[in-house]
Design a protein around this motif. Sequence first.
Motif, PDB file in Angstrom:
ATOM      1  N   ASP A  10       3.399  -2.688  -3.228  1.00  0.00           N
ATOM      2  CA  ASP A  10       4.089  -3.409  -2.166  1.00  0.00           C
ATOM      3  C   ASP A  10       3.950  -2.592  -0.881  1.00  0.00           C
ATOM      4  O   ASP A  10       3.588  -1.408  -0.922  1.00  0.00           O
ATOM      5  CB  ASP A  10       5.562  -3.591  -2.558  1.00  0.00           C
ATOM      6  N   PHE A  11       4.262  -3.189   0.250  1.00  0.00           N
ATOM      7  CA  PHE A  11       4.143  -2.470   1.525  1.00  0.00           C
ATOM      8  C   PHE A  11       5.513  -2.073   2.069  1.00  0.00           C
ATOM      9  O   PHE A  11       5.829  -0.888   2.184  1.00  0.00           O
ATOM     10  CB  PHE A  11       3.392  -3.330   2.545  1.00  0.00           C
ATOM     11  N   ASP A  12       6.347  -3.058   2.388  1.00  0.00           N
ATOM     12  CA  ASP A  12       7.646  -2.761   2.998  1.00  0.00           C
ATOM     13  C   ASP A  12       8.551  -2.007   2.041  1.00  0.00           C
ATOM     14  O   ASP A  12       8.733  -2.413   0.888  1.00  0.00           O
ATOM     15  CB  ASP A  12       8.333  -4.064   3.415  1.00  0.00           C
ATOM     16  N   SER A 107       1.538  -8.022  -0.487  1.00  0.00           N
ATOM     17  CA  SER A 107       2.807  -7.964   0.237  1.00  0.00           C
ATOM     18  C   SER A 107       3.177  -9.335   0.793  1.00  0.00           C
ATOM     19  O   SER A 107       2.308 -10.130   1.161  1.00  0.00           O
ATOM     20  CB  SER A 107       2.695  -6.956   1.389  1.00  0.00           C
ATOM     21  N   ASN A 108       4.474  -9.556   0.866  1.00  0.00           N
ATOM     22  CA  ASN A 108       4.960 -10.748   1.549  1.00  0.00           C
ATOM     23  C   ASN A 108       5.105 -10.512   3.049  1.00  0.00           C
ATOM     24  O   ASN A 108       5.590 -11.371   3.779  1.00  0.00           O
ATOM     25  CB  ASN A 108       6.309 -11.186   0.971  1.00  0.00           C
ATOM     26  N   GLY A 109       4.702  -9.314   3.486  1.00  0.00           N
ATOM     27  CA  GLY A 109       4.662  -9.012   4.913  1.00  0.00           C
ATOM     28  C   GLY A 109       3.437  -9.624   5.559  1.00  0.00           C
ATOM     29  O   GLY A 109       2.873 -10.603   5.042  1.00  0.00           O
ATOM     30  N   LYS A 111      -0.455  -9.279   7.543  1.00  0.00           N
ATOM     31  CA  LYS A 111      -1.677  -8.496   7.677  1.00  0.00           C
ATOM     32  C   LYS A 111      -1.772  -7.799   9.029  1.00  0.00           C
ATOM     33  O   LYS A 111      -2.339  -6.708   9.137  1.00  0.00           O
ATOM     34  CB  LYS A 111      -2.907  -9.394   7.499  1.00  0.00           C
ATOM     35  N   ILE A 114      -0.029  -4.577   8.506  1.00  0.00           N
ATOM     36  CA  ILE A 114      -0.290  -3.838   7.270  1.00  0.00           C
ATOM     37  C   ILE A 114      -1.675  -3.206   7.272  1.00  0.00           C
ATOM     38  O   ILE A 114      -1.826  -2.009   6.979  1.00  0.00           O
ATOM     39  CB  ILE A 114      -0.129  -4.762   6.040  1.00  0.00           C
ATOM     40  N   ALA A 130      -1.719 -10.507   2.234  1.00  0.00           N
ATOM     41  CA  ALA A 130      -0.438 -10.620   2.937  1.00  0.00           C
ATOM     42  C   ALA A 130      -0.423 -11.909   3.739  1.00  0.00           C
ATOM     43  O   ALA A 130      -1.439 -12.608   3.856  1.00  0.00           O
ATOM     44  CB  ALA A 130      -0.228  -9.413   3.850  1.00  0.00           C
ATOM     45  N   ASN A 131       0.708 -12.221   4.316  1.00  0.00           N
ATOM     46  CA  ASN A 131       0.853 -13.411   5.160  1.00  0.00           C
ATOM     47  C   ASN A 131       0.176 -13.202   6.505  1.00  0.00           C
ATOM     48  O   ASN A 131      -0.230 -12.084   6.858  1.00  0.00           O
ATOM     49  CB  ASN A 131       2.340 -13.714   5.366  1.00  0.00           C
ATOM     50  N   LEU A 150       1.129 -16.236  -0.430  1.00  0.00           N
ATOM     51  CA  LEU A 150       2.201 -15.245  -0.323  1.00  0.00           C
ATOM     52  C   LEU A 150       3.378 -15.711   0.515  1.00  0.00           C
ATOM     53  O   LEU A 150       4.366 -14.979   0.666  1.00  0.00           O
ATOM     54  CB  LEU A 150       1.639 -13.933   0.237  1.00  0.00           C
ATOM     55  N   LYS A 156       2.863 -13.551  -5.155  1.00  0.00           N
ATOM     56  CA  LYS A 156       2.260 -12.308  -5.649  1.00  0.00           C
ATOM     57  C   LYS A 156       1.648 -12.512  -7.026  1.00  0.00           C
ATOM     58  O   LYS A 156       0.531 -12.034  -7.306  1.00  0.00           O
ATOM     59  CB  LYS A 156       3.307 -11.196  -5.684  1.00  0.00           C
TER      60      LYS A 156
END
Length: 630
Positions: A10-12, A107-109, A111, A114, A130-131, A150, A156
């Motif tokens: 994951d990112f966040d 990630s749901n964050g 691009k 990210i 990502a979104n 996402l 995911k």
Amino acid sequence: MKSDKYFVFDFDSTFTKVEALDILCEISLKGNPEKDNILKQVQDITNTCMEGNLSFRESLEKRLALLNAHKEHLTPLIDYLRENVSVSFKRNREFFETYSDNIYIISNGFKSFIVPIVKEYGIKEPHVFANEFEFDEEGNIVGYDQNNLLSGDDGKSQIIKSLDLHGDVYVIGDGYNDYKIKAAGFANKFYAFTENIERQSILEKADHITPSLDEFLYLNKMNTAISYPKNRINVLLLENIHPDAEKKLREEGYNVEIHPAAMDEEELAERIKNVSILGIRSKTHVTEKVLENANRLIALGAFCIGTNQIDLVACQKKGVAVFNAPYSNTRSVVEMAIAEIIFLMRGFHDKSMGMHQGKWLKSASNSNEVRGKKLGIIGYGSIGAQLSVLAENLGMDVYYYDLIEKLALGNATKCNSMEELLGLVDVVTLHVDGRASNKKIIDAYAFRQMKDGMILLNLSRGSVVDIEALKENIENGKIRGAAIDVFPEEPKSNDEEFISELRGLPNVILSPHVGGSTLEAQENIADFVPNKIMEYVNTGSTTNSVNFPNLQLPLLQNAHRLMHIHMNVPGVLAKISNILAEHNINVVGQYLKTNETIGYVIIDIDKAYDDAVIQALKSIDNTIRFRVLY
């Protein structure tokens, strides 16, 4: 590196310490009077979603509606995120570069922020899922690509399914959607990452809890920047050590436990069994019996000046490096001494006590200025020397005595014996350590050497003054005033009663061992001691250790650092060199220093080595402790 294992991050709050949309909100709302209120709404929505109590699509729509963000806000966001990559991720950059073919960011964050961060760690852009933001003609963020998988609740899992990875899949994240990948059957294990945030509902669903990336790599026997996960290093801090020390050690990644009071020998001997780093102040005694149980202890921090409460020889034999704070509270003790000298010279203490009892004791009797009076300092170390300078600036004539030859500061006069000093001065103040030879150096004989009407201060060690003799000389008038901050027996905590023969005596200031207890001093100590311990753990440097040979060592790149502590006997270094030569190990750096008891050698070697080398080095006769630093 080709591998049959795949790593999904994951990112966040995992790759970075923060939730990026929360930070974007802060940036975009700068100057907005409703900023704090809106930011709290965004954070609440984020947490509700991460705990699995709100659909992701709904949470995303609500947050974007509150953002009021523009494309120009992404640059400062990226700069902020770059500085806030998780500490253990920064430390293990080599892992990302080595396994870049097998690492994915899902990630749901978004691009937009990210990709610029993760590509600096060798992660390939096609491996980032990502979104994506939607912008209007003026560059405002107005929405997101709703066709992106996402942007939905099971995005995911669907991405992992579409990748069709042939091998073991490990998911490392902090939220409910990360867990759902495992729940859907597309991952072998889910690791709940807790370095930045803990969500109890997620911890309960995890196969493993990993407080750092080091822990994950250690569990999976993969290359790491350090030899042992820092979250497995247990720290025990006693005696109300300043919270800055706890914060600093936690930020380093250690597992920290706090105990507010001192511990007696039996209790500490039991509690120390799983402790790697111990922090104490002056009341806790670390004895040979305690150290017999301290098989994991590698460093001991004395958050004070003195170390007489620690068996330093036993620590050496156990391979435990001891660090203290020799200068951090110097100013605090000196200011206290100056204040007490003035108070005792003027009789302020008794006058104040009288006022509290309704007595108006207005009189100049036995009230004197300090200017022109003779101050005798026994112990001319950092505290005694600084006191010398300040007292002289007040107009006092300063005399000092020290067992070691010390250069006089200002106009101070060196005395050749303690007896000479005691016969000259009007005020004597003690600033010596607690070694056995200093026990009761101020005894009945010493009092007989003093002038009548002397003032005595002891802000050093409780053992250096004969309390019974002091009481007798206060009662017979030989001593007109005293200030005592340290005692032969002291309560272990604030809940215990203080018992002393000095209670209730006239013109006597009693204080509860607070000479160095100022916020400034405790903050200095809480900064200094942990830094020395962490430097020792990370690099092997022993600068300022009170019982180890002092070595200042740099961090090393592209090599392993081995630490060997041994009894100081002939032939150990030769045996180390022979083992390395037998295994064809190239030494790129070697540092050795000894004292009368132990030898301390640091060996930097090429990255490639056989585990048999480690076992051989550990097995050398007279080895006390061996450790691979990195």
